[in-house]
Design a protein around this motif. Structure first.
Motif, PDB file in Angstrom:
ATOM      1  N   LEU A 177      -2.949   9.098 -14.670  1.00  0.00           N
ATOM      2  CA  LEU A 177      -2.811  10.513 -15.022  1.00  0.00           C
ATOM      3  C   LEU A 177      -4.102  11.300 -14.845  1.00  0.00           C
ATOM      4  O   LEU A 177      -4.088  12.461 -14.459  1.00  0.00           O
ATOM      5  CB  LEU A 177      -2.311  10.666 -16.459  1.00  0.00           C
ATOM      6  N   LYS A 178      -5.224  10.670 -15.140  1.00  0.00           N
ATOM      7  CA  LYS A 178      -6.518  11.356 -15.042  1.00  0.00           C
ATOM      8  C   LYS A 178      -7.103  11.270 -13.633  1.00  0.00           C
ATOM      9  O   LYS A 178      -8.175  11.809 -13.377  1.00  0.00           O
ATOM     10  CB  LYS A 178      -7.511  10.775 -16.048  1.00  0.00           C
ATOM     11  N   GLN A 179      -6.431  10.577 -12.748  1.00  0.00           N
ATOM     12  CA  GLN A 179      -6.856  10.416 -11.349  1.00  0.00           C
ATOM     13  C   GLN A 179      -8.304   9.938 -11.255  1.00  0.00           C
ATOM     14  O   GLN A 179      -9.118  10.490 -10.533  1.00  0.00           O
ATOM     15  CB  GLN A 179      -6.653  11.721 -10.575  1.00  0.00           C
ATOM     16  N   GLN A 180      -8.591   8.859 -11.979  1.00  0.00           N
ATOM     17  CA  GLN A 180      -9.948   8.337 -11.988  1.00  0.00           C
ATOM     18  C   GLN A 180     -10.060   6.962 -11.341  1.00  0.00           C
ATOM     19  O   GLN A 180     -11.117   6.357 -11.346  1.00  0.00           O
ATOM     20  CB  GLN A 180     -10.493   8.315 -13.421  1.00  0.00           C
ATOM     21  N   GLY A 181      -8.956   6.471 -10.758  1.00  0.00           N
ATOM     22  CA  GLY A 181      -9.012   5.212 -10.040  1.00  0.00           C
ATOM     23  C   GLY A 181      -8.695   3.996 -10.892  1.00  0.00           C
ATOM     24  O   GLY A 181      -8.725   2.874 -10.400  1.00  0.00           O
ATOM     25  N   ASP A 230       2.130   0.624   0.105  1.00  0.00           N
ATOM     26  CA  ASP A 230       2.379   2.051  -0.137  1.00  0.00           C
ATOM     27  C   ASP A 230       3.121   2.252  -1.448  1.00  0.00           C
ATOM     28  O   ASP A 230       2.838   3.181  -2.209  1.00  0.00           O
ATOM     29  CB  ASP A 230       3.189   2.665   1.012  1.00  0.00           C
ATOM     30  N   LYS A 231       4.066   1.364  -1.735  1.00  0.00           N
ATOM     31  CA  LYS A 231       4.826   1.450  -2.982  1.00  0.00           C
ATOM     32  C   LYS A 231       3.915   1.199  -4.192  1.00  0.00           C
ATOM     33  O   LYS A 231       3.993   1.901  -5.193  1.00  0.00           O
ATOM     34  CB  LYS A 231       5.976   0.449  -2.970  1.00  0.00           C
ATOM     35  N   ILE A 232       3.047   0.210  -4.061  1.00  0.00           N
ATOM     36  CA  ILE A 232       2.109  -0.098  -5.146  1.00  0.00           C
ATOM     37  C   ILE A 232       1.145   1.068  -5.357  1.00  0.00           C
ATOM     38  O   ILE A 232       0.886   1.471  -6.494  1.00  0.00           O
ATOM     39  CB  ILE A 232       1.340  -1.405  -4.841  1.00  0.00           C
ATOM     40  N   ASP A 233       0.649   1.620  -4.267  1.00  0.00           N
ATOM     41  CA  ASP A 233      -0.281   2.753  -4.362  1.00  0.00           C
ATOM     42  C   ASP A 233       0.384   3.950  -5.042  1.00  0.00           C
ATOM     43  O   ASP A 233      -0.207   4.589  -5.908  1.00  0.00           O
ATOM     44  CB  ASP A 233      -0.791   3.135  -2.974  1.00  0.00           C
ATOM     45  N   PHE A 234       1.628   4.246  -4.665  1.00  0.00           N
ATOM     46  CA  PHE A 234       2.343   5.359  -5.287  1.00  0.00           C
ATOM     47  C   PHE A 234       2.518   5.111  -6.786  1.00  0.00           C
ATOM     48  O   PHE A 234       2.274   6.003  -7.601  1.00  0.00           O
ATOM     49  CB  PHE A 234       3.708   5.574  -4.616  1.00  0.00           C
ATOM     50  N   SER A 235       2.941   3.907  -7.130  1.00  0.00           N
ATOM     51  CA  SER A 235       3.145   3.571  -8.551  1.00  0.00           C
ATOM     52  C   SER A 235       1.841   3.691  -9.327  1.00  0.00           C
ATOM     53  O   SER A 235       1.824   4.212 -10.445  1.00  0.00           O
ATOM     54  CB  SER A 235       3.688   2.150  -8.689  1.00  0.00           C
ATOM     55  N   PHE A 236       0.760   3.220  -8.736  1.00  0.00           N
ATOM     56  CA  PHE A 236      -0.530   3.308  -9.406  1.00  0.00           C
ATOM     57  C   PHE A 236      -0.916   4.772  -9.632  1.00  0.00           C
ATOM     58  O   PHE A 236      -1.315   5.156 -10.728  1.00  0.00           O
ATOM     59  CB  PHE A 236      -1.617   2.600  -8.590  1.00  0.00           C
ATOM     60  N   GLN A 237      -0.769   5.589  -8.594  1.00  0.00           N
ATOM     61  CA  GLN A 237      -1.112   7.012  -8.716  1.00  0.00           C
ATOM     62  C   GLN A 237      -0.249   7.706  -9.763  1.00  0.00           C
ATOM     63  O   GLN A 237      -0.715   8.609 -10.460  1.00  0.00           O
ATOM     64  CB  GLN A 237      -0.954   7.718  -7.372  1.00  0.00           C
TER      65      GLN A 237
END
Length: 154
Positions: free
Chosen positions: A133-137, A122-129
């Motif tokens: 910035l462009k929310q493209q994965g 969950d921490k990694i996912d939050f940091s990645f998101q």
């Protein structure tokens, strides 16, 4: 003439709904901390303490029981004067309903990622998101610089 009266009647009904006082009620307080504790890594006492913090933050600018972006930035940086890409990104990730305000449940669920017992995924996912910035994965090199620079400038 009958169609005109029906149209007027419909318009009047819509106006009455716009001024319905139930639509403008303040959000209710902390109703069941056990539910939030069960759905997050927080204990019931931590949820109750978070709610006290939430009430303080949500009344900093407008006492409406909700946290807007200005109140969020004020809580993070003790000022609402500066624009902050970092604060905007974190707020946007917390704002799961995408309505520009945070209710208590959104606030508590979002903060749970920072709890020491939160799953590392969950921490990694939050940091990645945060950095996507462009929310493209995926994160492009151009996305890294603005956010890193905004943190360094603080």
């Amino acid at each position: 003439m009958l169609q005109c009266l029906e149209g007027f009647n419909h318009l009047l009904g819509c106006l009455v709904q716009c001024f319905d006082t139930k639509a403008f009620k303040k959000p209710r307080g902390l109703e069941d901390p056990e539910i939030i504790a069960r759905d997050t890594v927080f204990s019931v006492s931590e949820v109750e303490a978070l709610y006290e913090l939430f009430k303080k933050i949500s009344s900093a600018v407008i006492d409406d029981g909700l946290i807007n972006k200005e109140e969020f930035q004020l809580a993070l940086f003790k000022t609402n004067k500066k624009e902050s890409l970092f604060a905007d990104r974190v707020f946007d990730l917390f704002d799961t309903k995408h309505n520009g305000i945070l209710g208590f449940e959104e606030f508590a669920r979002a903060l749970s990622v920072f709890h020491p017992n939160a799953p590392i995924d969950d921490k990694i996912d939050f940091s990645f998101q945060l950095y996507d910035l462009k929310q493209q994965g995926f994160i492009e090199r151009q996305e890294e610089s603005p956010l890193i620079c905004s943190r360094i400038m603080k």
